[in-house]
Design a protein around this motif. Structure first.
Motif, short mmCIF file in Angstrom:
data_model
loop_
_atom_site.label_atom_id
_atom_site.label_comp_id
_atom_site.label_asym_id
_atom_site.label_seq_id
_atom_site.Cartn_x
_atom_site.Cartn_y
_atom_site.Cartn_z
N GLU A 196 41.82 45.39 -4.35
CA GLU A 196 42.66 44.23 -4.64
C GLU A 196 43.08 43.53 -3.35
O GLU A 196 43.09 42.29 -3.27
N TRP A 197 43.41 44.33 -2.34
CA TRP A 197 43.81 43.73 -1.06
C TRP A 197 42.65 42.96 -0.44
O TRP A 197 42.81 41.83 0.03
N ALA A 198 41.46 43.57 -0.43
CA ALA A 198 40.29 42.92 0.16
C ALA A 198 39.97 41.61 -0.56
O ALA A 198 39.66 40.59 0.09
N GLN A 199 40.05 41.62 -1.87
CA GLN A 199 39.77 40.41 -2.65
C GLN A 199 40.80 39.32 -2.35
O GLN A 199 40.45 38.14 -2.29
N SER A 200 42.05 39.75 -2.17
CA SER A 200 43.09 38.76 -1.87
C SER A 200 42.89 38.12 -0.50
O SER A 200 43.38 37.00 -0.25
N GLN A 201 42.16 38.81 0.37
CA GLN A 201 41.88 38.29 1.72
C GLN A 201 40.48 37.65 1.81
O GLN A 201 40.04 37.29 2.90
N ASN A 202 39.80 37.56 0.65
CA ASN A 202 38.43 37.03 0.60
C ASN A 202 37.47 37.80 1.49
O ASN A 202 36.62 37.23 2.19
N LEU A 203 37.62 39.13 1.47
CA LEU A 203 36.78 40.01 2.27
C LEU A 203 35.87 40.83 1.36
O LEU A 203 36.27 41.22 0.26
N ASP A 204 34.65 41.06 1.82
CA ASP A 204 33.73 41.92 1.07
C ASP A 204 34.10 43.38 1.30
O ASP A 204 34.43 43.77 2.43
N ILE A 205 34.02 44.18 0.25
CA ILE A 205 34.34 45.60 0.37
C ILE A 205 33.31 46.42 -0.40
O ILE A 205 32.87 46.01 -1.49
N ARG A 206 32.91 47.54 0.15
CA ARG A 206 32.00 48.42 -0.56
C ARG A 206 32.25 49.87 -0.13
O ARG A 206 32.72 50.13 0.98
N PHE A 207 31.93 50.79 -1.05
CA PHE A 207 32.03 52.22 -0.78
C PHE A 207 30.62 52.80 -0.82
O PHE A 207 29.83 52.46 -1.70
N GLU A 208 30.32 53.68 0.12
CA GLU A 208 28.98 54.25 0.21
C GLU A 208 29.05 55.75 0.46
O GLU A 208 29.79 56.20 1.35
N ILE A 209 28.33 56.53 -0.35
CA ILE A 209 28.25 57.98 -0.13
C ILE A 209 27.26 58.22 1.00
O ILE A 209 26.07 57.93 0.88
N ILE A 210 27.75 58.76 2.11
CA ILE A 210 26.90 58.91 3.30
C ILE A 210 26.47 60.36 3.54
O ILE A 210 25.61 60.63 4.39
N LYS A 211 27.03 61.29 2.75
CA LYS A 211 26.67 62.69 2.96
C LYS A 211 26.96 63.51 1.72
O LYS A 211 27.95 63.27 1.02
N ARG A 212 26.12 64.49 1.44
CA ARG A 212 26.33 65.46 0.38
C ARG A 212 26.17 66.86 0.98
O ARG A 212 25.15 67.14 1.59
N LYS A 213 27.17 67.70 0.81
CA LYS A 213 27.13 69.06 1.35
C LYS A 213 27.27 70.05 0.20
O LYS A 213 28.29 70.07 -0.48
N HIS A 214 26.26 70.86 0.01
CA HIS A 214 26.26 71.83 -1.09
C HIS A 214 26.92 73.14 -0.64
O HIS A 214 26.56 73.69 0.40
N GLN A 215 27.89 73.59 -1.41
CA GLN A 215 28.59 74.84 -1.14
C GLN A 215 28.62 75.67 -2.42
O GLN A 215 29.46 75.46 -3.29
N GLY A 216 27.67 76.60 -2.54
CA GLY A 216 27.59 77.39 -3.76
C GLY A 216 27.27 76.51 -4.95
O GLY A 216 26.26 75.79 -4.97
N ASN A 217 28.15 76.53 -5.94
CA ASN A 217 27.95 75.73 -7.15
C ASN A 217 28.60 74.36 -7.08
O ASN A 217 28.61 73.62 -8.06
N THR A 218 29.17 74.02 -5.94
CA THR A 218 29.85 72.74 -5.81
C THR A 218 29.15 71.87 -4.76
O THR A 218 28.40 72.36 -3.92
N THR A 219 29.41 70.58 -4.84
CA THR A 219 28.88 69.62 -3.86
C THR A 219 30.03 68.82 -3.30
O THR A 219 30.85 68.27 -4.04
#
Length: 246
Positions: free
Chosen positions: A184-207
């Motif tokens: 909401e803040w980014a949109q109010s400032q007319n800024l582009d925003i994105r989220f990106e998954i950059i890493k996956r770490k596997h630990q047993g049965n979880t990621t």
């Protein structure tokens, strides 16, 4: 015939004073006098430094980091298990992940002054990436375990790392939708925003997922969680802090 004695004596005193200074520094961090100095020197030697200062085979803190990671996770898991007797496995796993993720460990390492002791190749500024200090902290835990045993290592983790530097109440009660707030803040400032998954770490049965948030293609924060959604939330939370948005 006695000429070389003084230079040898001076070299000995330099070595002795260096060791004494290092002992004091480690004792100040872990709360007790180290016995096996080699373990602690190794724990604080980053791969880049070892490569810079040795030819052929070299030793780094990576094996100690592996050991310390397992011990740290075990002690934190036990602590949470006893602290929250009515919470389910998912809750315990999530809180443990937030405590021992790389970002959290980096912050704790700096708070206890470990960053001042880590040996790293300073000729390459790109080497001191965000995981150096957190990795060294895990390696330090491994060194304490080999030097002092499990009970003293557990005491160090709880008394020097967890209780002084982790706010469990805040971790368990934070429910705000940080991602929506940042969007909401980014949109109010007319800024582009994105989220990106950059890493996956596997630990047993979880990621464990690592998310990075970008505003106008500039990375501003990273978050880690046991789902993409939670990783985004933590990244957004850090982003709001970085941008000083209340």
């Amino acid at each position: 015939m006695f000429g070389p004695i003084k230079p040898v004596r001076r070299a000995y005193h330099r070595l002795f004073n260096r060791d004494r200074t290092f002992v004091r520094a480690i004792a100040g961090v872990i709360g007790s006098t180290p016995d096996n100095l080699r373990l602690y020197r190794l724990a604080l030697t980053h791969t880049s430094f070892a490569r810079q200062n040795a030819s052929g085979k070299h030793e780094t803190n990576e094996r100690l980091e592996f050991l310390g990671d397992a011990i740290l996770g075990s002690v934190v898991a036990e602590h949470l298990f006893n602290k929250f007797p009515y919470e389910d496995e998912g809750f315990l796993t999530e809180i443990r992940s937030r405590i021992v993720n790389r970002e959290s460990l980096n912050q704790i390492a700096v708070k206890i002054g470990l960053n001042l002791l880590v040996k790293v190749d300073t000729t390459n500024h790109g080497t001191r990436h965000r995981s150096v200090n957190g990795n060294a902290l895990e390696a330090l835990v491994g060194a304490i375990y080999l030097d002092k045993g499990y009970d003293k290592t557990r005491h160090f983790i709880l008394s020097k790392l967890l209780k002084p530097h982790i706010d469990l109440h805040s971790l368990t009660t934070t429910t705000s939708n940080f991602k929506s707030k940042l969007i909401e803040w980014a949109q109010s400032q007319n800024l582009d925003i994105r989220f990106e998954i950059i890493k996956r770490k596997h630990q047993g049965n979880t990621t464990e997922f690592t998310s990075e948030v970008y505003i106008d293609n500039k990375a501003i924060a990273v978050g880690v969680g046991l789902s993409k959604k939670k990783a985004d939330q933590f990244a957004a939370e850090k982003g709001l802090t970085a941008l000083k948005i209340s």
